[in-house]
Design an enzyme around this catalytic site. Structure first.
Site, PDB file in Angstrom:
ATOM      1  N   ASP A 315       0.944  -1.175   0.144  1.00  0.00           N
ATOM      2  CA  ASP A 315       0.050  -0.114  -0.029  1.00  0.00           C
ATOM      3  C   ASP A 315       0.976   1.338  -0.043  1.00  0.00           C
ATOM      4  O   ASP A 315       1.736   1.395   0.768  1.00  0.00           O
ATOM      5  CB  ASP A 315      -0.949  -0.067   1.263  1.00  0.00           C
ATOM      6  CG  ASP A 315      -1.968  -1.053   1.057  1.00  0.00           C
ATOM      7  OD1 ASP A 315      -2.491  -1.011  -0.048  1.00  0.00           O
ATOM      8  OD2 ASP A 315      -2.732  -1.611   2.028  1.00  0.00           O
ATOM      9  N   GLU A 356      -2.488  17.779   6.591  1.00  0.00           N
ATOM     10  CA  GLU A 356      -2.207  18.463   5.720  1.00  0.00           C
ATOM     11  C   GLU A 356      -2.400  19.966   5.777  1.00  0.00           C
ATOM     12  O   GLU A 356      -1.424  20.818   5.497  1.00  0.00           O
ATOM     13  CB  GLU A 356      -3.092  18.044   4.476  1.00  0.00           C
ATOM     14  CG  GLU A 356      -2.709  16.674   3.756  1.00  0.00           C
ATOM     15  CD  GLU A 356      -3.633  15.598   4.303  1.00  0.00           C
ATOM     16  OE1 GLU A 356      -3.910  15.936   5.562  1.00  0.00           O
ATOM     17  OE2 GLU A 356      -3.831  14.553   3.635  1.00  0.00           O
ATOM     18  N   MET A 390     -14.072  21.540  -0.326  1.00  0.00           N
ATOM     19  CA  MET A 390     -13.391  22.820   0.196  1.00  0.00           C
ATOM     20  C   MET A 390     -13.442  23.157   1.547  1.00  0.00           C
ATOM     21  O   MET A 390     -14.282  22.556   2.316  1.00  0.00           O
ATOM     22  CB  MET A 390     -13.862  23.945  -0.790  1.00  0.00           C
ATOM     23  CG  MET A 390     -13.719  23.926  -2.200  1.00  0.00           C
ATOM     24  SD  MET A 390     -14.396  25.409  -2.856  1.00  0.00           S
ATOM     25  CE  MET A 390     -16.051  25.483  -2.278  1.00  0.00           C
ATOM     26  N   SER A 391     -12.309  23.928   2.079  1.00  0.00           N
ATOM     27  CA  SER A 391     -12.610  24.346   3.423  1.00  0.00           C
ATOM     28  C   SER A 391     -11.968  25.934   3.389  1.00  0.00           C
ATOM     29  O   SER A 391     -11.338  26.174   2.261  1.00  0.00           O
ATOM     30  CB  SER A 391     -11.885  23.345   4.336  1.00  0.00           C
ATOM     31  OG  SER A 391     -10.329  23.449   3.954  1.00  0.00           O
ATOM     32  N   LYS A 402      -9.755  26.862   0.119  1.00  0.00           N
ATOM     33  CA  LYS A 402      -8.782  25.919  -0.596  1.00  0.00           C
ATOM     34  C   LYS A 402      -9.494  24.810  -0.752  1.00  0.00           C
ATOM     35  O   LYS A 402     -10.269  24.445  -0.279  1.00  0.00           O
ATOM     36  CB  LYS A 402      -7.524  25.922   0.242  1.00  0.00           C
ATOM     37  CG  LYS A 402      -7.833  25.092   1.526  1.00  0.00           C
ATOM     38  CD  LYS A 402      -6.319  24.785   2.089  1.00  0.00           C
ATOM     39  CE  LYS A 402      -6.164  23.641   3.027  1.00  0.00           C
ATOM     40  NZ  LYS A 402      -6.965  23.468   4.052  1.00  0.00           N
TER      41      LYS A 402
END
Lengths: 689, 563
Positions: A315, A356, A390-391, A402
């Site tokens: 993976d 992230e 999006m946030s 973004k």
């Protein structure tokens, strides 16, 4: 990486006192004292008959014993004693190998204290019952401080659980109802919150029970290669039987009287006692080495299959890459300052607690010294949703977002904004490089792109190079699109990749490889991995995974570290190499033994045969006894090697073979000449002869 | 012709045979050669079979056993009643029971152990109908079994390994008959005798004696006996006889014929499994052992007889010439006899019994290694493949993979069958030798004393157990005991190996093929050649060292004290 006898590196060996993997010295006093009596108990012919080589030695011992009693002499008695010791040494090796597993099983048993369970009645009230009375389907409640009474699935609630009893890892893990993190294991401890668990295991069939059975080797079965090798050893034993027996008539024909004791000695020296004595210890120790790496192999067959694996399915996330994408660069569109882009990106990420999101904040700070700031009132965070993809946040009149390129472009277009010409090329460039582009917009104005990069683990490329040199093909499995996958595959140095993988395509890949005659290994944790885990020749389930995954695979990695698949392959290979090397050594030893015993056997009739006594041994009797003593002592000398395994180095087959043939083949011819001579000198020095 | 040029010619001619006979044989067995189809088809029709009737290993083995059983019966019958059959100009009468049995078994098993003097025992009808026919047939059977095993490697997921009748028929008509016919013509051209007229009577007026010169269909028997690694010649003294081996050229031709098929089969093997290198590796192993043995034996025979040397007689610089044809000399005789003992041929052009102890040791141990260098027709290939499987198993484990040979996994079943096949010969030889030295009938055989008499018995059983048939001589073996025990030896040494080999072929054919990778155990490089040689030497050495030490080794160490 060299898989040596030394304990695995610290990050792989949790230093916790309770884990299965608690490292034990090979010759710890406790194990030694347990193995010694075992070595004598195993003299039972019913035990010995399972090992044809050692059974012949035992029968030979009885023959020399009868000879010693009927015509007593120091020589006959010495031979009898050393033949018996040969069998005892073999038993000792096996007992020692088993001892470590047994000690570990004891530790586990002690932990499995009789816990009380709080069973839920259908009406919702609780009753206290012994854990042993729980049946499949019962619902039990566990709160902070409770031990989970048996294996089960959380049906309600979320809790942090201390699984160190099983894994040795002290950091608590989160378990919650629904999804792939809902399994709990009996014997682990709930640290916080309250959960309701539906019991899934029958009594005596829990993970802990199975684990105890496995480390103890209670129902150990011979593996295919072990069976094949046992047959070869039996063939070598059978062929030497007439070789030795006919020496009696041959000798008589030549006018020599041949001593039965010497013939038995010759037979024992010729049959492959060294490997015969150590064979089962090697197998047990191989399983044990897996346990030391915190991998539970459900069968020895699986360990062996690991050595044969030709294709590794890995993976991407967690195995090849660190698992979290990290922001690595800002690409502003024309007319936008990079600093403004960074600023907006940081603002949009302030409330984003994902790794992230944090990485965007950190990058902006590193690049432009933009600090996290306390925002004045009048702002509102817009969380990420699967629909908008999006946030961001709304502060004053500004709407900063973004998100995925398509989503942000659509959002901007909906507000009547225009798309800069250089946006699409930037997005595509980033995608092609294997990274993920996040587009940042302020209202209807697009500012630029953040590059989220998949960080490939350091050293993984070298690992794959090693795998390649061993003839193992690595295939990266990822849900990414082919473009991204190709770039990461390139960077990590895997041989191939499967992009946009689904459980079905994964399954197809495994079947296709197997169709071509290859053995496939993979790791998995989710329920949807279960069919592929079952289909793969070596399926390593992560301990954090679902019960279904754990049952489908033939190994469970207690550390849930997918990179360990590579170690598993190496341990499998090391197991086979150890067997092959000691077999070669054992057979090569015979040459010197012939030169010790044959002249001794007939020297009375044909003094000329004394010329074959190239070792210059003191007398016929000392020669025979020295050979027998060497034959017994070499077993003891090789016990550590058998238990630790032959040093393994990732390399092509040719160089591994050359090395082992040289050490164990050529070495196996030379060592006994020296050993027998030394023993002979010693016997003379102590005036035994 | 000097020894050097002999070797050069040998290498060049055998190189051609390897390349062209090898690929031709592969084509024959793959059914790509048809020019004698008109001859093939009636045979299949009569047998009710054909190239499309693929057989499982069991059916293949049953066919082979039935065929060989019938062959033994027919050959036995012919010899028993030869007095009532035509072509018996000497009126030799029927051959005794035990001798007929031994001889029938001997020729059907490709051994050609001869407990009789050809020209004084066998009628021309027996020589041709019973013996020469089997020299063709037994050779074809051996090659067929080898090919069946090779198909095991070449095929995948296949329940069958070919058709025994088709393989034997094709090999006989496309390979054996044409080549031995041409070779026979050459032999006749060199002066080898080929006639059905009885012995010639010559009156030597000078000395006033009348001599009877034995004659017969010797040339053509010579060509197939060598091409098929049979080794049973027309005359008692075999290829030492000037009417069967008249010139240096025929001596060389006989060596070439003998080595051709076993050598070329390694090419056939490579061709059929899809990699010539694989066959070359086996050939290299064969050649290295063969070369060392020729060198060793020649060297030993260049030494003076140790008894002579021990007696203080000055070295005559001619080596040991006792029992050798002066026409051929030491080196050439050693080359010839080593060629014959390592091919399961067993023909001789000099007397092994008179070799120096170490020279005899060279001949004896050549057989003890299992006749694989290059061995008999077919038997050499399948036996070395058995050893190679053992080498693959031990070596394969040492690289950390389930051992595989040509992509076929070598697992419990293969190890069991290969082990069985490797075990039969030493077990049979040692046990029967043990019996022979223990019973009066056996002890009465040898004509010498001391360790040499033991060597004579051991040699006899080693030769028969390996289906070699070379006689050391010095053993009176035409007795009921040696005839019957010898026949058992030959039967076990032949079918005791062939049956597990066919089972091995069946088991391998059914397997999936593992694709090669960098982690695969290479079976086409020097390391593997070395390992295979190691296994051959170690199995042979470990099983026969004690026995050999009581025979030739002690003889050598005794400086000829015993004879």
């Amino acid at each position: 990486m060299a898989t040596t006898a030394t304990p695995p590196p610290p990050q792989q060996t949790p230093a916790q006192p309770h884990g299965v993997a608690r490292s034990r010295g090979l010759f710890e006093r406790e194990i030694l004292s347990r193995a010694l009596p075992e070595a004598f108990l195993k003299l039972d012919p019913r035990v010995q008959v399972r090992n044809p080589v050692m059974f012949v030695v035992l029968v030979g011992t009885v023959v020399t014993l009868i000879e010693s009693i009927t015509s007593p002499g120091v020589f006959d008695w010495s031979i009898t004693a050393w033949l018996l010791l040969t069998v005892i040494f073999a038993n000792f090796a096996e007992a020692l190998a088993e001892g470590r597993g047994k000690a570990q099983a004891d530790t586990l048993r002690r932990m499995r204290a009789d816990t009380e369970a709080r069973r839920l009645r259908p009406d919702g009230t609780e009753e206290r019952v012994g854990a042993a009375t729980l049946a499949q389907g019962d619902l039990v409640v566990c709160e902070a401080g409770d031990l989970v009474p048996s294996d089960g699935e959380i049906v309600e609630g979320v809790a942090s659980v201390d699984e160190s009893a099983i894994t040795g890892e002290s950091a608590p893990v989160i378990r919650e109802s629904g999804g792939d993190r809902s399994a709990v294991t009996g014997g682990t401890k709930v640290l916080s919150d309250r959960i309701v668990v539906r019991i899934t295991a029958e009594q005596g069939q829990t993970f802990l029970d199975r684990m105890i059975g496995l480390v103890e080797g209670a129902n150990r079965q011979r593996t295919p290669n072990e069976i094949a090798l046992t047959i070869l050893l039996a063939v070598l034993t059978i062929v030497f039987l007439p070789v030795v027996v006919v020496l009696e008539p041959f000798g008589r024909y030549a006018g020599a009287s041949v001593s039965v004791v010497v013939l038995v000695s010759l037979l024992v020296c010729l049959i492959p006692t060294t490997i015969g004595a150590l064979l089962s210890a090697i197998g047990i120790a191989g399983m044990d080495r897996m346990v030391q790496r915190n991998v539970l192999a459900m069968s020895g067959r699986a360990v062996e299959a690991a050595g044969d694996v030709q294709t590794l399915l890995l993976d991407k996330t967690g195995t090849i890459t660190l698992g979290n994408r990290m922001a690595s660069s800002f690409t502003p569109v024309q007319g936008v300052d990079e600093r403004d882009l960074a600023d907006a990106a940081q603002l949009a990420s302030l409330a984003d607690e994902t790794p992230e999101g944090r990485s965007v904040v950190v990058l902006a700070k590193e690049r432009f010294g933009i600090r996290e700031r306390a925002l004045d009132g009048g702002h509102e965070f817009v969380p990420f949703s699967a629909i908008t993809r999006m946030s961001g946040l709304d502060v004053g009149s500004r709407q900063i977002r973004k998100g995925a390129a398509d989503s942000v472009k659509r959002w901007v277009a909906e507000q009547g904004g225009s798309l800069p010409e250089d946006l699409d090329p930037a997005v595509e460039r980033i995608s092609r490089a294997g990274s993920t582009p996040l587009v940042v917009a302020d209202g209807k104005r697009i500012l630029g792109v953040i590059e989220l990069k998949d960080v490939v683990k350091t050293g993984i490329r070298e690992k794959f190079d090693e795998m390649r040199s061993m003839g193992i093909r690595t295939v990266m499995i990822t849900g990414d699109n082919p473009l991204t996958a190709a770039a990461i595959a390139q960077e990590a140095g895997v041989d191939d990749f499967l992009a946009e993988a689904t459980p079905e395509t994964k399954m197809e890949l495994i079947k296709a490889e197997q169709q071509g005659g290859k053995l496939v290994a993979m790791t998995g944790d989710g329920t949807n991995d279960a069919p592929a885990l079952a289909q793969a020749d070596v399926g390593v389930a992560m301990n954090t995974g679902t019960t279904a995954a754990k049952e489908a695979g033939n190994m469970v990695d207690l550390d849930s570290n997918p990179t360990k698949l590579i170690d598993v392959v190496e341990i499998g290979k090391q197991l086979l190499i150890t067997r092959g090397a000691l077999t070669t050594f054992s057979i090569a030893n015979d040459i010197a033994k012939y030169f010790a015993i044959i002249p001794a056997l007939f020297v009375a009739t044909y003094p000329q045969l004394g010329a074959l006594n190239i070792m210059g041994l003191h007398s016929p009797q000392s020669a025979v006894l020295s050979a027998v003593i060497f034959n017994a002592l070499v077993i003891v000398a090789l016990i550590p090697l058998a238990l630790r395994g032959v040093r393994f180095r990732a390399a092509g087959s040719a160089s591994i073979l050359r090395r082992n043939v040289f050490i164990y083949g050529v070495g196996g011819i030379i060592v006994p000449f020296l050993g027998i001579k030394l023993i002979d000198l010693f016997l003379v020095a102590v005036h035994w002869y | 012709m000097g020894f050097f040029w002999t070797i050069v010619v040998l290498v060049v001619v055998l190189g051609f045979a390897w390349r062209f006979l090898g690929s031709y044989m592969a084509a024959v067995f793959d059914g790509r050669v048809h020019f004698l189809g008109w001859l093939e088809r009636p045979v299949y029709w009569a047998l009710g079979t054909g190239p499309d009737h693929e057989q499982t290993w069991k059916r293949y083995a049953v066919s082979m056993i039935v065929y060989s059983g019938v062959a033994i019966g027919v050959a036995y019958l012919i010899m028993r009643i030869q007095g009532h059959l035509p072509l018996d100009p000497q009126h030799l009468g029927g051959v005794p029971q035990a001798l007929s049995f031994n001889t029938a078994v001997s020729f059907v098993t490709n051994t050609n152990w001869q407990n009789y003097g050809g020209e004084t025992t066998m009628s021309y009808f027996s020589q041709i109908g019973a013996l020469t026919v089997q020299q063709f047939a037994s050779c074809a059977v051996g090659v067929a079994v080898a090919i069946a095993l090779v198909r095991g490697f070449a095929r995948r997921n296949s329940p069958t390994i070919g058709n025994f009748w088709v393989d034997v028929t094709r090999f006989t008509i496309y390979v054996l008959v044409p080549v031995s016919f041409v070779a026979g013509i050459i032999l006749v051209s060199q002066g080898a005798v080929q006639t059905l007229a009885g012995p010639a009577t010559i009156h030597d007026a000078l000395n006033g004696v009348t001599q009877t010169i034995a004659r017969g269909p010797a040339a053509f028997m010579g060509s197939i006996m060598q091409f098929g690694t049979n080794g049973g010649g027309f005359f008692n003294v075999d290829l030492a006889h000037p009417l069967e081996n008249p010139t240096g050229l025929t001596n060389l031709l006989y060596i070439v014929l003998t080595l051709s098929i076993p050598v070329a089969l390694t090419y056939t093997f490579g061709k059929m499994v899809g990699s010539i290198r694989q066959g070359t590796a086996l050939l290299a192993a064969m050649t290295i052992i063969f070369g060392v043995w020729v060198g060793f034996t020649s060297y030993a025979e260049h030494q003076p007889n140790p008894a002579v040397a021990a007696a203080g007689v000055a070295n005559t610089h001619v080596g040991n010439t006792e029992g050798k044809e002066v026409r051929f000399g030491d080196t050439s005789s050693a080359l010839f006899n080593v060629s014959m003992t390592q091919t399961s041929d067993g023909a001789v052009d000099s007397a092994g019994d008179s070799y120096n102890p170490m020279g005899g040791f060279g001949l004896l141990t050549g057989m003890m290694l299992g006749e694989v260098t290059p061995g008999g027709t077919g038997s050499g290939l399948y036996t070395i493949l058995v050893y190679a499987i053992v080498a693959v198993f031990i070596g394969g484990l040492m690289i950390g993979r389930t051992p595989e040979y040509l992509g076929k996994k070598i697992q419990a079943k293969e190890v069991k069958l290969a082990g069985l096949a490797a075990l039969v010969m030493p077990l049979t030889v040692l046990v029967l030798t043990g019996i022979a030295v223990s019973v009066h009938a056996g002890q009465a055989g040898p004509l010498n004393k001391g360790p040499h008499r033991f060597t004579e018995i051991l040699y006899a059983f080693t030769s028969q157990g390996n289906n070699n048939g070379s006689a050391f001589a010095g053993l009176n073996s035409n007795t009921d005991f040696y005839n019957i025990v010898g026949a058992i030896d030959m039967l076990l040494g032949r079918f005791g190996i062939m049956i597990p080999v066919l089972a091995l072929g069946g088991s391998l054919a059914a397997k999936q093929v593992v694709p090669p990778s960098a982690g695969t155990f290479r079976t086409d490089n020097g390391m593997f050649v070395g390992l295979t040689i190691g296994v051959i030497l170690i199995i042979g050495g470990l099983t026969f060292f004690p026995a050999a030490s009581l025979g030739p080794i002690v003889e050598q160490l005794s400086h000829g004290k015993f004879f």
